[in-house]
Design an enzyme around this catalytic site. Structure first.
Site, PDB file in Angstrom:
ATOM      1  CB  SER A  36      25.852  26.354  27.921  1.00 24.32           C
ATOM      2  OG  SER A  36      27.180  26.483  28.399  1.00 24.32           O
ATOM      3  CE  LYS A  37      28.400  22.464  21.147  1.00 23.34           C
ATOM      4  NZ  LYS A  37      28.216  22.906  19.783  1.00 23.34           N
ATOM      5  NE  ARG A  38      29.583  29.213  24.660  1.00 23.25           N
ATOM      6  CZ  ARG A  38      28.693  29.999  25.285  1.00 23.25           C
ATOM      7  NH1 ARG A  38      28.964  30.523  26.449  1.00 23.25           N
ATOM      8  NH2 ARG A  38      27.530  30.259  24.723  1.00 23.25           N
ATOM      9  N   GLY A  96      30.038  21.955  29.042  1.00 22.46           N
ATOM     10  CA  GLY A  96      30.457  20.578  28.823  1.00 22.46           C
ATOM     11  C   GLY A  96      31.881  20.539  28.276  1.00 22.46           C
ATOM     12  CB  ALA A  97      33.423  22.316  25.402  1.00 25.81           C
TER      13      ALA A  97
END
Ligand code: GLU
Length: 508
Positions: free
Chosen positions: A263-265, A267-268
């Site tokens: 998920s994008k999360r 990545g962060a």
């Protein structure tokens, strides 16, 4: 003659393009090119609530950067347009009407409050979130339960309605997935999905079937998350087109991050990109860095994506796009989730940077340096610099740190690496080196190296003892390519200036 292969990527323009999306593009693209077919980009923008301005253009930009441009799209046009679903509204209505006429769909007039009440009333321990399905529809307000004249009246009065598919109660829907083989679903557990919404727009389920039919799609490759919707799509194909020319389906495996679906999360949290290119959410202003801006080469990006779920059966890992076109086969895509490993992604990029000619990297590096206020005036010299440092770069952006000392004299020195071992002998050596360099008209790296070693020998100094200080004089620290190559490129005058300046810092 067999049918021309036609495949499609059908994104909804809702935000950043996830690497899973680009992998779907890539597999479609490779399959199309391998079979001399067409790759179509269709924009699925029927969900007005999720529509995000700018997201469509961004998708085009990403495909362009990745080198995966479509043959037909809303931009290029083509024989089967329009390619934007919001412009095809009228087409879907006719098919929805046909489904109603044939008894496969019905009007549902339930208000949001009534739907909410249904969810409350039918909630049980075993079934905490009841769906609008065959067991419920007989108790709701729709054209199956209301008398025909009342339905007519409601329609005439423009009452809000949706059109729902009438799922058969007990039918096994089977199909052969190109990756998973035979897959079966029992329709008893599938709800009566909305096909046409109250705003007159189709839902994805109706639009995808109608468009795949009208656009003569032969193979539909999409993410695994769409697998549960396939029985609805297959039934629609059956009801509308008698299953004639239904595309062959392939559901691509999920891309997994450190904890389940990537998920994008993730990545962060772990500091890696998940979007192809940087994306700024227009609502929150939040910027998410993409693979491009992080400094990935498109060749590396598609190479690493190709291997997230596929291999050619050998140990080969580096593939050019042409090799991928030649070797790709959808049957060799595995059905299990594919784990994304950022260290491995970096390895691919490093390998690709090493393989690229300096001239190919020139404009990227020039843009990078110019963006940081460094004027690059001589392309030949820049090419030499790139050739010298590219093996040390994991990202395109690394070219700045790896080559800045070619353009600017170091402002700081790693004095700890020099000072404790500094002595008069070294001081004398560099004084002599300066004299030698001043008189030297042959400024080739190997000449400089020979002279350097001769002077060291004459002064009874091991060249190794003065090489590190010399490097620190030219670049500031213990890094960079061959120090005589650096001296050759920065030139005689600059080399001498840097030695003199550093001597002051070393002895001060
Ligand atoms: N619009 C769907 C999506 O956004 C496309 C699914 C498909 O390819 O059928 O993923």
């Amino acid at each position: 003659m067999s049918k021309k292969v036609r495949v499609r990527f059908a994104p909804s323009p809702t935000g950043g393009l996830h690497l899973g999306g680009v992998r779907t593009v890539l597999y479609n693209y490779l399959f199309a090119k391998k079979h001399h077919g067409d790759f179509i980009l269709r924009i699925e923008d029927t969900d007005q609530a999720r529509y995000v301005a700018g997201a469509e253009q961004y998708i085009f930009d990403c495909l362009k950067w990745a080198g995966l441009e479509p043959d037909e799209s809303p931009k290029q046009g083509g024989e089967y347009g329009p390619y934007r679903q919001s412009e095809r509204k009228e087409i879907y209505r006719q098919y929805a009407a046909q489904l109603i006429k044939d008894g496969h769909a019905y009007y549902a007039f339930d208000t949001p409050e009534e739907l909410e009440k249904m969810r409350e009333d039918f909630k049980t321990e075993q079934n905490p979130s009841p769906q609008y399905d065959h067991s419920v529809r007989q108790k709701m307000r729709n054209s199956l339960t209301l008398p025909a004249d009342e339905v007519k009246k409601l329609l005439a009065a423009n009452t809000r309605y949706v059109i729902r598919i009438r799922m058969p109660e007990n039918e096994i829907v089977s199909f052969s997935d190109m990756i998973r083989g035979e897959v079966s679903f029992d329709t008893a557990v599938v709800d009566d999905k909305v096909l046409l919404k109250a705003d007159g727009m189709p839902t994805y389920h109706l639009a995808v079937v109608v468009d795949d039919h009208l656009m003569k799609i032969t193979h539909a490759f999409r993410g695994e998350e769409w697998l549960p919707s396939t029985p609805v799509h297959i039934l629609l194909w059956k009801y509308l087109f008698g299953l004639n020319n239904m595309p062959q389906w392939a559901h691509l495996p999920l891309i997994l991050g450190p904890n389940g679906k990537l998920s994008k999360r993730d990545g962060a949290k772990y500091g890696f990109p998940v979007f192809a290119m940087s994306w700024t959410d227009p609502k929150t202003g939040e910027l998410t860095e993409g693979f491009k801006e992080k400094g990935f080469l498109p060749e590396a990006f598609i190479n690493l994506l190709a291997l997230l779920g596929w291999n050619d059966g050998t140990e080969q890992e580096i593939f050019t796009k042409d090799e991928l076109i030649e070797k790709f086969s959808i049957e060799r895509v595995h059905s299990g989730g594919a784990k994304f490993d950022y260290e491995k992604a970096k390895w691919f990029n490093h390998e690709w940077i090493k393989r690229k000619e300096a001239g190919y990297l020139r404009s990227e590096v020039k843009d990078l340096m110019t963006g940081k206020g460094i004027a690059v005036t001589d392309d030949n010299i820049l090419d030499k610099i790139i050739a010298l440092v590219k093996d040390r770069c994991t990202f395109l952006t690394d070219f700045y740190d790896q080559s800045i000392f070619f353009f600017r004299s170091p402002e700081q020195y790693d004095l700890n690496a020099v000072k404790p071992k500094w002595n008069d002998a070294k001081q004398l050596f560099f004084a002599e080196l300066i004299r030698n360099f001043e008189l030297n008209n042959d400024w080739a790296a190997h000449t400089l190296e020979n002279n350097f070693k001769e002077i060291a020998a004459a002064n009874h100094i091991k060249p190794g003892d003065v090489l590190l200080p010399f490097r620190i004089m030219l670049v500031g620290g213990k890094f960079g390519p061959g120090v005589f190559d650096i001296a050759e490129i920065i030139g005689k005058e600059e080399t001498i200036i840097r030695i003199k300046k550093a001597l002051e810092a070393f002895t001060g």
